[in-house]
Design an enzyme around this catalytic site. Structure first.
Site, PDB file in Angstrom:
ATOM      1  N   TYR A 109       0.840  -1.201   0.000  1.00  0.00           N
ATOM      2  CA  TYR A 109       0.000   0.000   0.000  1.00  0.00           C
ATOM      3  C   TYR A 109       0.876   1.252   0.000  1.00  0.00           C
ATOM      4  CZ  TYR A 109      -4.035  -2.947   0.834  1.00  0.00           C
ATOM      5  OH  TYR A 109      -5.018  -3.891   0.707  1.00  0.00           O
ATOM      6  N   ASN A 132     -12.573  -0.363  -5.475  1.00  0.00           N
ATOM      7  CA  ASN A 132     -12.423  -0.654  -6.898  1.00  0.00           C
ATOM      8  C   ASN A 132     -13.597  -1.499  -7.407  1.00  0.00           C
ATOM      9  OD1 ASN A 132     -11.585  -1.552  -9.426  1.00  0.00           O
ATOM     10  ND2 ASN A 132      -9.955  -2.843  -8.613  1.00  0.00           N
ATOM     11  N   CYS A 140      -6.528  -4.928  -7.985  1.00  0.00           N
ATOM     12  CA  CYS A 140      -6.411  -4.577  -6.566  1.00  0.00           C
ATOM     13  C   CYS A 140      -5.892  -5.761  -5.745  1.00  0.00           C
ATOM     14  CB  CYS A 140      -7.741  -4.074  -6.027  1.00  0.00           C
ATOM     15  SG  CYS A 140      -9.127  -5.171  -6.321  1.00  0.00           S
ATOM     16  N   HIS A 141      -6.034  -6.973  -6.266  1.00  0.00           N
ATOM     17  CA  HIS A 141      -5.543  -8.151  -5.538  1.00  0.00           C
ATOM     18  C   HIS A 141      -4.021  -8.187  -5.470  1.00  0.00           C
ATOM     19  CE1 HIS A 141      -5.679  -9.381  -9.793  1.00  0.00           C
ATOM     20  NE2 HIS A 141      -4.672 -10.190  -9.502  1.00  0.00           N
ATOM     21  N   GLU A 167      -1.042 -16.060 -10.875  1.00  0.00           N
ATOM     22  CA  GLU A 167      -0.219 -15.115 -11.627  1.00  0.00           C
ATOM     23  C   GLU A 167       1.274 -15.290 -11.352  1.00  0.00           C
ATOM     24  OE1 GLU A 167      -1.714 -11.219 -10.749  1.00  0.00           O
ATOM     25  OE2 GLU A 167      -3.597 -11.578 -11.807  1.00  0.00           O
TER      26      GLU A 167
END
Length: 177
Positions: A109, A132, A140-141, A167
């Site tokens: 963050y 979001n 946002c993840h 990912e």
């Protein structure tokens, strides 16, 4: 936000390895909202507030193929999808910055706050991140705690864990310890 609101929204449901997703696009194929069916009531209320008067009809989303490709392993399949999100100027700035986080990487963050030029606004950035409406496409993840651990995700930490692993991103998993 000065762009005209769409008259019609297309709502599609997509089965994924981590639950059924709700995908809302306009007729041009621009993503307007994304969430999971376990949050459908909240999302419907959000759509009603942000797109008053828009007709919402069930249909096959124009971006379905890209989403299916992503869940099938083409993790960069979402990078070029168009999205439009209604929010404050600051929220839209944060959401745009989220798109700078490369697939397979995470930011804290604090790093996200620095990216928007507000290094002391970590909490405000966290709130904007959590607001979001086009999750997954605006990733946002990919935001985690400064110590590398998973922090909140509107779709739930198990989904966040799955998405980051899918990912190939590194993170500290408190659940595995």
């Amino acid at each position: 936000m000065n762009e005209p609101l769409p008259d019609t929204l297309i709502l599609d449901r997509l089965d994924t390895p981590i639950g059924t997703a709700i995908v809302v696009t306009d007729e041009a194929g621009v993503l307007r909202a994304f969430n999971w069916t376990d949050y459908e009531e909240r999302m419907n209320a959000w759509i009603s507030r942000r797109y008053p008067g828009a007709a919402v009809r069930a249909g096959r989303s124009p971006i379905r193929a890209a989403l299916e490709a992503y869940f099938a392993g083409e993790v960069k399949a979402l990078e070029r999808l168009a999205w439009a999100a209604i929010g404050t100027s600051f929220q839209r700035q944060v959401w745009t910055a989220l798109c700078q986080i490369p697939t397979g990487e995470t930011w804290s963050y604090a790093r996200l706050a620095q990216a928007v030029g507000r290094p002391t606004a970590v909490r405000a950035v966290g709130l904007a991140n959590g607001s979001n409406p086009v999750a997954l496409v605006v990733p946002c993840h990919r935001v985690i705690g400064s110590n590398g651990t998973l922090t909140g995700y509107g779709g739930g930490l198990p989904r966040k864990r799955w998405l980051l692993a899918h990912e190939g991103a590194s993170f500290r998993d408190q659940m595995a310890a």
